[in-house]
Design an enzyme around this catalytic site. Structure first.
Site, PDB file in Angstrom:
ATOM      1  N   HIS A 168       0.855  -1.186   0.000  1.00  0.00           N
ATOM      2  CA  HIS A 168       0.000   0.000   0.000  1.00  0.00           C
ATOM      3  C   HIS A 168       0.888   1.233   0.000  1.00  0.00           C
ATOM      4  O   HIS A 168       1.931   1.243   0.660  1.00  0.00           O
ATOM      5  CB  HIS A 168      -0.920   0.015   1.232  1.00  0.00           C
ATOM      6  CG  HIS A 168      -2.051   0.962   1.091  1.00  0.00           C
ATOM      7  ND1 HIS A 168      -1.939   2.295   1.408  1.00  0.00           N
ATOM      8  CD2 HIS A 168      -3.309   0.778   0.627  1.00  0.00           C
ATOM      9  CE1 HIS A 168      -3.093   2.889   1.148  1.00  0.00           C
ATOM     10  NE2 HIS A 168      -3.941   1.992   0.666  1.00  0.00           N
TER      11      HIS A 168
ATOM     12  N   GLU B  48      -7.895  -4.950  -0.169  1.00  0.00           N
ATOM     13  CA  GLU B  48      -8.450  -5.720  -1.284  1.00  0.00           C
ATOM     14  C   GLU B  48      -8.346  -7.225  -1.054  1.00  0.00           C
ATOM     15  O   GLU B  48      -9.166  -7.984  -1.544  1.00  0.00           O
ATOM     16  CB  GLU B  48      -7.712  -5.360  -2.574  1.00  0.00           C
ATOM     17  CG  GLU B  48      -7.670  -3.879  -2.831  1.00  0.00           C
ATOM     18  CD  GLU B  48      -8.756  -3.419  -3.777  1.00  0.00           C
ATOM     19  OE1 GLU B  48      -8.860  -3.983  -4.855  1.00  0.00           O
ATOM     20  OE2 GLU B  48      -9.502  -2.509  -3.408  1.00  0.00           O
TER      21      GLU B  48
HETATM   22  N1  ACO Z   1       4.001  -7.407  -4.899  1.00  0.00           N
HETATM   23  C1  ACO Z   1       5.341  -7.384  -5.107  1.00  0.00           C
HETATM   24  N2  ACO Z   1       6.114  -6.298  -4.933  1.00  0.00           N
HETATM   25  C2  ACO Z   1       5.499  -5.171  -4.540  1.00  0.00           C
HETATM   26  C3  ACO Z   1       4.114  -5.119  -4.291  1.00  0.00           C
HETATM   27  C4  ACO Z   1       3.366  -6.289  -4.484  1.00  0.00           C
HETATM   28  N3  ACO Z   1       2.067  -6.310  -4.283  1.00  0.00           N
HETATM   29  N4  ACO Z   1       3.782  -3.859  -3.907  1.00  0.00           N
HETATM   30  C5  ACO Z   1       4.912  -3.154  -3.924  1.00  0.00           C
HETATM   31  N5  ACO Z   1       5.942  -3.944  -4.296  1.00  0.00           N
HETATM   32  C6  ACO Z   1       7.364  -3.567  -4.396  1.00  0.00           C
HETATM   33  C7  ACO Z   1       7.637  -2.812  -5.691  1.00  0.00           C
HETATM   34  O1  ACO Z   1       8.014  -3.684  -6.731  1.00  0.00           O
HETATM   35  C8  ACO Z   1       8.773  -1.901  -5.280  1.00  0.00           C
HETATM   36  O2  ACO Z   1       9.961  -2.651  -5.274  1.00  0.00           O
HETATM   37  P1  ACO Z   1      11.360  -1.927  -5.613  1.00  0.00           P
HETATM   38  O3  ACO Z   1      11.618  -1.000  -4.451  1.00  0.00           O
HETATM   39  O4  ACO Z   1      12.316  -3.037  -5.722  1.00  0.00           O
HETATM   40  O5  ACO Z   1      11.165  -1.163  -6.895  1.00  0.00           O
HETATM   41  C9  ACO Z   1       8.444  -1.585  -3.811  1.00  0.00           C
HETATM   42  O6  ACO Z   1       7.652  -2.666  -3.339  1.00  0.00           O
HETATM   43  C10 ACO Z   1       7.655  -0.303  -3.652  1.00  0.00           C
HETATM   44  O7  ACO Z   1       6.588  -0.326  -4.589  1.00  0.00           O
HETATM   45  P2  ACO Z   1       5.900   0.963  -5.167  1.00  0.00           P
HETATM   46  O8  ACO Z   1       5.112   0.596  -6.382  1.00  0.00           O
HETATM   47  O9  ACO Z   1       6.892   2.078  -5.282  1.00  0.00           O
HETATM   48  O10 ACO Z   1       4.972   1.308  -3.960  1.00  0.00           O
HETATM   49  P3  ACO Z   1       3.641   2.074  -4.060  1.00  0.00           P
HETATM   50  O11 ACO Z   1       3.430   2.665  -2.735  1.00  0.00           O
HETATM   51  O12 ACO Z   1       3.603   3.001  -5.209  1.00  0.00           O
HETATM   52  O13 ACO Z   1       2.607   0.890  -4.367  1.00  0.00           O
HETATM   53  C11 ACO Z   1       0.639  -0.310  -4.666  1.00  0.00           C
HETATM   54  C12 ACO Z   1       1.369   0.728  -3.814  1.00  0.00           C
HETATM   55  C13 ACO Z   1       0.395   0.262  -6.065  1.00  0.00           C
HETATM   56  C14 ACO Z   1      -0.709  -0.597  -4.031  1.00  0.00           C
HETATM   57  C15 ACO Z   1       1.486  -1.596  -4.747  1.00  0.00           C
HETATM   58  O14 ACO Z   1       1.773  -2.097  -3.471  1.00  0.00           O
HETATM   59  C16 ACO Z   1       0.826  -2.669  -5.618  1.00  0.00           C
HETATM   60  O15 ACO Z   1       0.970  -2.632  -6.852  1.00  0.00           O
HETATM   61  N6  ACO Z   1       0.105  -3.652  -4.995  1.00  0.00           N
HETATM   62  C17 ACO Z   1      -0.579  -4.683  -5.743  1.00  0.00           C
HETATM   63  C18 ACO Z   1      -1.909  -4.179  -6.284  1.00  0.00           C
HETATM   64  C19 ACO Z   1      -2.956  -3.981  -5.191  1.00  0.00           C
HETATM   65  O16 ACO Z   1      -3.093  -4.780  -4.296  1.00  0.00           O
HETATM   66  N7  ACO Z   1      -3.708  -2.873  -5.323  1.00  0.00           N
HETATM   67  C20 ACO Z   1      -4.749  -2.493  -4.357  1.00  0.00           C
HETATM   68  C21 ACO Z   1      -4.244  -1.428  -3.461  1.00  0.00           C
HETATM   69  S1  ACO Z   1      -5.392  -1.036  -2.156  1.00  0.00           S
HETATM   70  C22 ACO Z   1      -6.402   0.162  -2.813  1.00  0.00           C
HETATM   71  O17 ACO Z   1      -6.082   0.905  -3.683  1.00  0.00           O
HETATM   72  C23 ACO Z   1      -7.790   0.216  -2.309  1.00  0.00           C
END
Ligand code: ACO
Length: 366
Positions: A252, A307
């Site tokens: 998140h 989610e």
């Molecule tokens: N699985 C694997 N790796 C992940 C995940 C995940 N679900 N989420 C984040 N990471 C990793 C990224 O690859 C990144 O790695 P890096 O530092 O090596 O590049 C690091 O964690 C940080 O990720 P960001 O994308 O910069 O973090 P951000 O805060 O932008 O992401 C997000 C938040 C978009 C929700 C992300 O965690 C994600 O894509 N999750 C999966 C989709 C999901 O569950 N969405 C629902 C969100 S809840 C809502 O909106 C109601």
């Protein structure tokens, strides 16, 4: 300095909700969201977000009546829905229908009455389309039933059980509002141009549709179905992480500890589906994924988000996968409209800047 994705940027002041991502706190207008979900109805929680205080029983009753009054689809809206291609995704249908609601009564400045109308109509649009898509006759709203109860009724034509109503109500109250998330930001950006409430909510729906935001819970079900049994979980998750793919329902932008909504929904899922083998698999996948995410992405603090357990809770009330994101939308419209009202009260046009990284011709100073 550029803040890609506006990470960490404070874009507005708000009195609607407070989130502490390090401590896992979510507060609606001064009350812990979890307490509101346990002790109050959808109608009372919506009143709280729009008016800034909990309603008296008379005020709650009045709001309930207003929501009932605006549930029916206007006939021109039914005509529009009937013309849409049957392969259209429900989120696309919602976006189109809400946009089409924008008659001359939706002018700047936005009002609570407009918020009520848009909130009232959402479940009817969802149920109408879902039944039509399944070749079934749409069911008219039942004025005897409350907002959430009527939604379930319009999907099936049967009076839902109290457990199912309370389960869905808990989910909907927990997802009413969540600070400056992507869809709320979209709504506020549109409102900041002094555009109307319908345009702002249409923008928000388009933003909500994406899997990185509201579109993830059905992906969680797909993932759990693909994994199928506990023995497959580790390999399946490792393969994804080796390929650099994301595990849906984890991570998140704001929460760097457990998402309080996920914890509350997990409790609910355990209460209603304790003997469900699918839930047992979900719990096992949660544990395995958190361990593997720490191995592959150390220090990123990736836990289950709202989610992941939304999928479990929806399943426990027999809600189809395609309805997960639209149902989330039917609750979040309350938060969006509250933000649009707040934006209108202290409006400043959103207009960030970008840093040009292309070529430049020779330029003369003017
Ligand atoms: N699985 C694997 N790796 C992940 C995940 C995940 N679900 N989420 C984040 N990471 C990793 C990224 O690859 C990144 O790695 P890096 O530092 O090596 O590049 C690091 O964690 C940080 O990720 P960001 O994308 O910069 O973090 P951000 O805060 O932008 O992401 C997000 C938040 C978009 C929700 C992300 O965690 C994600 O894509 N999750 C999966 C989709 C999901 O569950 N969405 C629902 C969100 S809840 C809502 O909106 C109601």
């Amino acid at each position: 300095m550029i803040q890609h994705g506006l990470k960490g940027v404070i874009a507005a002041e708000t009195a609607i909700s407070y989130i502490n991502g390090e401590k896992g706190h979510l507060v609606y207008r001064g009350y812990a969201a979890k307490e509101i979900a346990i002790h109050h109805s959808f109608v009372e929680a919506a009143y709280l977000l729009w008016h800034g205080k909990l309603p008296s029983s008379e005020e709650a009753n009045q709001l309930d009546q207003q929501l009932k009054k605006h549930r029916e689809l206007p006939s021109y809206i039914e005509t529009i829905i009937d013309q849409l291609p049957i392969n259209m995704e429900l989120m696309g249908v919602l976006r189109t229908v809400i946009s089409a609601m924008g008659d001359a009564s939706y002018q700047w400045k936005p009002t609570i009455d407009q918020a009520i109308k848009l909130t009232a109509i959402m479940p009817t649009v969802i149920a109408y389309w879902q039944r039509k898509r399944d070749g079934l006759e749409p069911i008219k709203p039942n004025q005897e039933y409350g907002h959430v109860e009527n939604y379930l009724y319009m999907l099936t034509g049967e009076k839902p059980s109290d457990v199912h109503v309370k389960t869905l109500e808990t989910y909907m109250v927990l997802t009413l509002e969540h600070g400056m998330n992507a869809s709320t930001f979209s709504a506020r950006v549109t409102a900041s141009t002094e555009s109307d409430m319908v345009s702002a909510i249409t923008s928000a729906i388009g933003t909500m549709k994406g899997p990185l935001h509201g579109g993830a819970p059905s992906d969680v079900t797909i993932m759990l179905n693909e994994i199928g049994k506990k023995e497959n979980a580790e390999n399946w998750l490792r393969t994804k992480l080796e390929k650099g793919e994301r595990i849906m329902g984890f991570g998140h932008r704001v929460y760097k500890t457990k998402d309080p909504r996920a914890l509350a929904l997990k409790e609910k899922a355990l209460e209603v589906g304790k003997n469900d083998p699918w839930l047992a698999l979900a719990l096992y996948v949660e544990e395995t994924a958190i361990r593997l995410l720490e191995e592959y992405k150390p220090g990123r603090k990736l836990y289950t988000n709202v989610e992941f357990f939304a999928a479990a809770v929806m399943r426990s009330i027999n809600m189809d996968d395609e309805l997960f994101t639209p149902t989330f939308t039917a609750s979040r419209v309350v938060g969006w409209t509250a933000h649009v009202l707040e934006q209108a009260e202290h409006n400043v046009l959103f207009r960030p800047e970008s840093q040009y990284i292309g070529k430049l011709p020779e330029l003369q100073e003017i």
